[in-house]
Scaffold this motif. Structure first.
Motif, short mmCIF file in Angstrom:
data_model
loop_
_atom_site.label_atom_id
_atom_site.label_comp_id
_atom_site.label_asym_id
_atom_site.label_seq_id
_atom_site.Cartn_x
_atom_site.Cartn_y
_atom_site.Cartn_z
N ALA A 1 33.55 -42.70 37.05
CA ALA A 1 32.32 -42.79 37.83
C ALA A 1 31.25 -41.94 37.15
O ALA A 1 31.48 -40.76 36.88
CB ALA A 1 32.53 -42.32 39.26
N VAL A 2 30.11 -42.53 36.83
CA VAL A 2 28.98 -41.80 36.26
C VAL A 2 28.22 -41.19 37.43
O VAL A 2 27.50 -41.87 38.16
CB VAL A 2 28.09 -42.73 35.43
N ASP A 3 28.40 -39.84 37.63
CA ASP A 3 27.88 -39.18 38.83
C ASP A 3 27.50 -37.75 38.46
O ASP A 3 28.32 -37.00 37.93
CB ASP A 3 28.95 -39.19 39.93
N VAL B 1 18.63 -38.11 31.58
CA VAL B 1 17.18 -37.97 31.48
C VAL B 1 16.53 -38.62 32.69
O VAL B 1 16.86 -39.74 33.07
CB VAL B 1 16.69 -38.62 30.18
N ASP B 2 15.60 -37.89 33.29
CA ASP B 2 14.88 -38.43 34.44
C ASP B 2 13.99 -39.59 34.00
O ASP B 2 13.48 -39.63 32.88
CB ASP B 2 14.03 -37.34 35.09
N GLY B 3 13.80 -40.53 34.90
CA GLY B 3 12.94 -41.67 34.62
C GLY B 3 13.66 -42.87 34.07
O GLY B 3 13.08 -43.93 33.91
N ILE B 4 14.94 -42.74 33.76
CA ILE B 4 15.73 -43.86 33.25
C ILE B 4 16.54 -44.43 34.39
O ILE B 4 17.16 -43.70 35.15
CB ILE B 4 16.65 -43.42 32.10
N THR C 1 20.72 -48.54 33.33
CA THR C 1 20.60 -48.24 31.91
C THR C 1 21.46 -47.05 31.53
O THR C 1 22.08 -47.02 30.46
CB THR C 1 19.13 -47.97 31.55
N VAL C 2 21.53 -46.04 32.42
CA VAL C 2 22.34 -44.87 32.15
C VAL C 2 23.81 -45.25 32.05
O VAL C 2 24.53 -44.83 31.14
CB VAL C 2 22.13 -43.81 33.26
N VAL C 3 24.29 -46.09 32.98
CA VAL C 3 25.69 -46.49 32.96
C VAL C 3 26.00 -47.30 31.71
O VAL C 3 27.03 -47.11 31.06
CB VAL C 3 26.04 -47.29 34.24
N ASP C 4 25.09 -48.22 31.34
CA ASP C 4 25.30 -49.00 30.12
C ASP C 4 25.33 -48.11 28.89
O ASP C 4 26.10 -48.34 27.95
CB ASP C 4 24.20 -50.05 29.98
N THR C 5 24.49 -47.06 28.91
CA THR C 5 24.51 -46.12 27.80
C THR C 5 25.84 -45.40 27.72
O THR C 5 26.41 -45.21 26.62
CB THR C 5 23.37 -45.10 27.96
N GLN C 6 26.39 -44.99 28.87
CA GLN C 6 27.68 -44.32 28.87
C GLN C 6 28.80 -45.24 28.40
O GLN C 6 29.74 -44.80 27.74
CB GLN C 6 27.99 -43.80 30.29
#
Length: 670
Positions: free
Chosen positions: A17-19, A33-36, A40-45
């Motif tokens: 879990a990305v948390d 990073v704020d604003g993303i 997109t963050v999960v796909d980056t992970q």
């Protein structure tokens, strides 16, 4: 069968879990990073989890280089050489244990490729859950690989955050040190200006304030040094140093700690354990006392800063009341403003440094393991049910396609209906295979010897069909077939004997001059053959080489040996035209046995002189491709009615068995 031979694979899945809520609850800034957007963050992970750094860490921790299923396969050519004995057999010599760090770049790339093919890392729908599914030859292996990749991903994330935090802390330390040096320089400049410029003009009150300001600065610097020493010792856990830095209790703490350390060196295990327990308790007291002392020093520094600020305000008012030169006042004002700005920056960077150092000591990843992978109880590959269903569907359609292909294009013809569909011509009868008759073992003699047999009945049906479609008093028939062996000669003989038996004066001409067969069937060698007749010049009175059967209405013009020259010229000669004119004038029925239409052109030439054509196809043997091509060559060039016969129908076939059974049941008594 294929499924049973395939190597089984087991798939285990770990969920992440990305948390960042846990880090935020502890007061730390999240690494995201704020604003993303969250997606997109999960796909980056997910992409980070697929990276070579994570795979390298996981492969090293699992020692995958020594797993047989992850071993680099030899080239195909080398494998083939080993199979035929031209090279060392694969697996003949045991492989030495290798280390991941000793791998060549090519072997490492092959290992990463194999590991990537065994992994399925993806996001679960629109959630923040990342699935890491690993496939291996054993259930435990799949779970180990999935968990190792998940842990390697978390470790890589922690190390990346630690590295980033350490770089930020190093930058802040350099900035704090630089600003502290600027503050000290500005304070020294202010002191120098005041001492040099106000030594003579300053009032006693101003000098007293200047002395108090210097004393307060010295006190603050001493407090800052003491605070830095206490914080460094507390951070590193140097309890011996802390016991010396705590005022008023250093002798008691230091002595007690030294005594306990001596007791721990004793050979008595029980005494050593007791001393270790007491030392831990004492260190806890030292830590608490150090915390109290740090708070006290910080309070003293706060008081010193307040006193320092108050003295500076008093000094500013005293300087403002004196009549000082304008340039001197401006210089003092500039230095004081710069000092205040530097102090504000110093406090700001010092606060940020404290926050960053706190994160350096305790960093949390932005993801967590929700469910560790467990060994599955059944293989994921091959899926027996799916493969069986696919095999059933594919085999059904493959069988259906092959059946259609054989039925309509490739295989032989199995019924009259199918032959009509293939040839598009009327089919007169299906003639069953006739066993050897009593008279010399010849099937054509069944008309005489076995007049009530199914074979004889089929021949009569053929003749009636011809009479129905071509009702003529005198009839000329040519018999051909697509290929040799279809039974055209036997059928021509049988039709000729039937015509003769019905009272018609019949002539059978063996027009297959390339491979004549009637004389062999009759076991009679004529003195003159058809080739001899056609070799004579046209015109004049000639004796035709007619062979007559005794006590019958059937005459023959036989062949001899096969022709060694092209026969089309002889068949197109005037001599052959004279022969056909003679036959039509003197016989009721003329039958010509011609070569197979699929091989030579003779049948097309002979057909010009005939009224009807018989196309003989052998049951379940002659391919439909040959049937179609033969008919195409014949029908495109002739305007003669053509009828088909399905010959030599096997009595064991479904079609022939049904017809024979009905015939036997109805005419069994006969």
């Amino acid at each position: 069968l294929v499924t049973s031979q395939l190597e089984k694979r087991y798939t285990a899945t770990a969920l992440l879990a990305v948390d960042t809520r846990e880090a935020q609850m502890l007061g730390f800034e999240p690494g995201i990073v704020d604003g993303i957007g969250a997606g997109t963050v999960v796909d980056t992970q997910v992409e980070i989890a697929r990276s070579s750094a994570v795979l390298s860490r996981a492969a090293s921790s699992l020692d995958l280089v020594n797993w047989p299923e992850f071993a680099r396969r030899p080239p195909l050519l080398q494998t083939l050489r080993s199979l035929v004995g031209l090279g060392p057999r694969e697996g003949a010599t045991p492989l030495a244990k290798r280390s991941f760090t000793d791998l060549s770049p090519a072997d490492r790339a092959a290992l990463f490729k194999e590991l990537s093919q065994r992994l399925q890392i993806s996001r679960r729908g629109l959630t923040s859950i990342v699935s890491i599914a690993a496939e291996a030859a054993s259930p435990e292996g799949g779970a180990q690989v999935a968990n190792a990749v998940a842990n390697a991903y978390l470790q890589e994330q922690i190390e990346a955050k630690l590295s980033s935090t350490e770089r930020a802390a190093e930058f802040l330390r350099s900035r704090v040190a630089s600003i502290a040096a600027d503050i000290a320089r500005l304070e020294q400049e202010i002191d120098n200006v005041l001492q040099t410029k106000l030594a003579e003009t300053a009032s006693p009150q101003t000098r007293t304030l200047m002395q108090g300001l210097r004393a307060a600065a010295q006190e603050r610097d001493a407090g800052a040094a003491a605070l830095a020493s206490l914080q460094t010792a507390a951070k590193t856990g140097d309890f011996a140093r802390l016991s010396q830095l705590i005022e008023g209790q250093e002798s008691a703490f230091a002595g007690q700690r030294a005594a306990l350390i001596e007791e721990m060196a004793s050979t008595d295990q029980q005494l050593t354990e007791l001393a270790r327990t007491k030392l831990a308790s004492l260190d806890e007291e030292i830590r608490k006392a150090a915390d109290v002392r740090i708070a006290s020093v910080q309070a003293e520094m706060s008081v010193a800063d307040s006193r320092n600020a108050d003295l500076r305000r008093q000094l500013d008012r005293a300087l403002a009341q004196q009549q000082l030169p304008k340039d001197f006042s401006a210089e003092i004002f500039r230095l004081q403003r710069d000092l205040e700005t530097r102090r504000a920056l110093y406090d700001n960077f010092l606060t940020k440094l404290g926050q960053v150092e706190q994160q350096t000591d305790f960093n949390l990843p932005d993801s967590r393991i929700v469910a560790a992978a467990e060994a599955p109880d059944r293989p994921s590959y091959p899926s027996v049910g799916l493969v069986a269903a696919a095999a059933a569907v594919l085999s059904f359609f493959a069988g259906l396609g092959l059946a259609i292909l054989r039925e309509h294009y490739v295989g032989g013809v199995g019924s009259i209906e199918q032959l009509e569909d293939v040839t598009r011509i009327p089919i007169l009868a299906g003639v069953p295979r006739q066993s050897a008759s009593a008279n010399g073992g010849r099937p054509d003699m069944a008309i005489v010897d076995q007049p009530l047999s199914a074979f004889s009945e089929a021949v009569r049906r053929v003749r009636l069909g011809i009479d129905a479609f071509a009702p003529k008093d005198k009839l000329c028939i040519f018999v051909t077939s697509p290929l040799p062996g279809d039974g055209k000669t036997t059928m021509a003989l049988s039709l000729a004997r039937h015509a003769a038996a019905t009272g018609s004066k019949t002539l059978l001409i063996d027009a297959d001059m390339r491979h004549p067969m009637i004389h062999r069937t009759l076991q009679h060698k004529a003195e003159r053959s058809l080739i001899d007749l056609l070799a004579e010049p046209a015109g004049g009175d000639h004796v035709f080489p007619i062979v007559r059967e005794p006590n019958g209405q059937l005459d023959f013009i036989l062949g001899a040996e096969g022709s060694v020259i092209a026969t089309d010229a002889m068949l197109m000669s005037e001599r052959f035209a004279e022969l056909m004119q003679f036959a039509r004038a003197n016989y009721d029925v003329v039958i010509l046995d011609t070569p197979p239409i699929g091989l030579v052109v003779d049948a097309r030439i002979v057909a010009r002189y005939c009224d009807v054509g018989i196309f003989v196809v052998r049951h379940a043997t002659t391919s439909q491709r040959h049937i179609r091509s033969s008919l195409r060559d014949l029908t495109l060039r002739l305007d003669v009615p053509l009828f088909g016969i399905l010959n030599q129908v096997d009595r064991t076939s479904t079609y022939a068995y049904g017809q024979q059974r009905k015939y036997s049941q109805y005419y069994g008594a006969a």
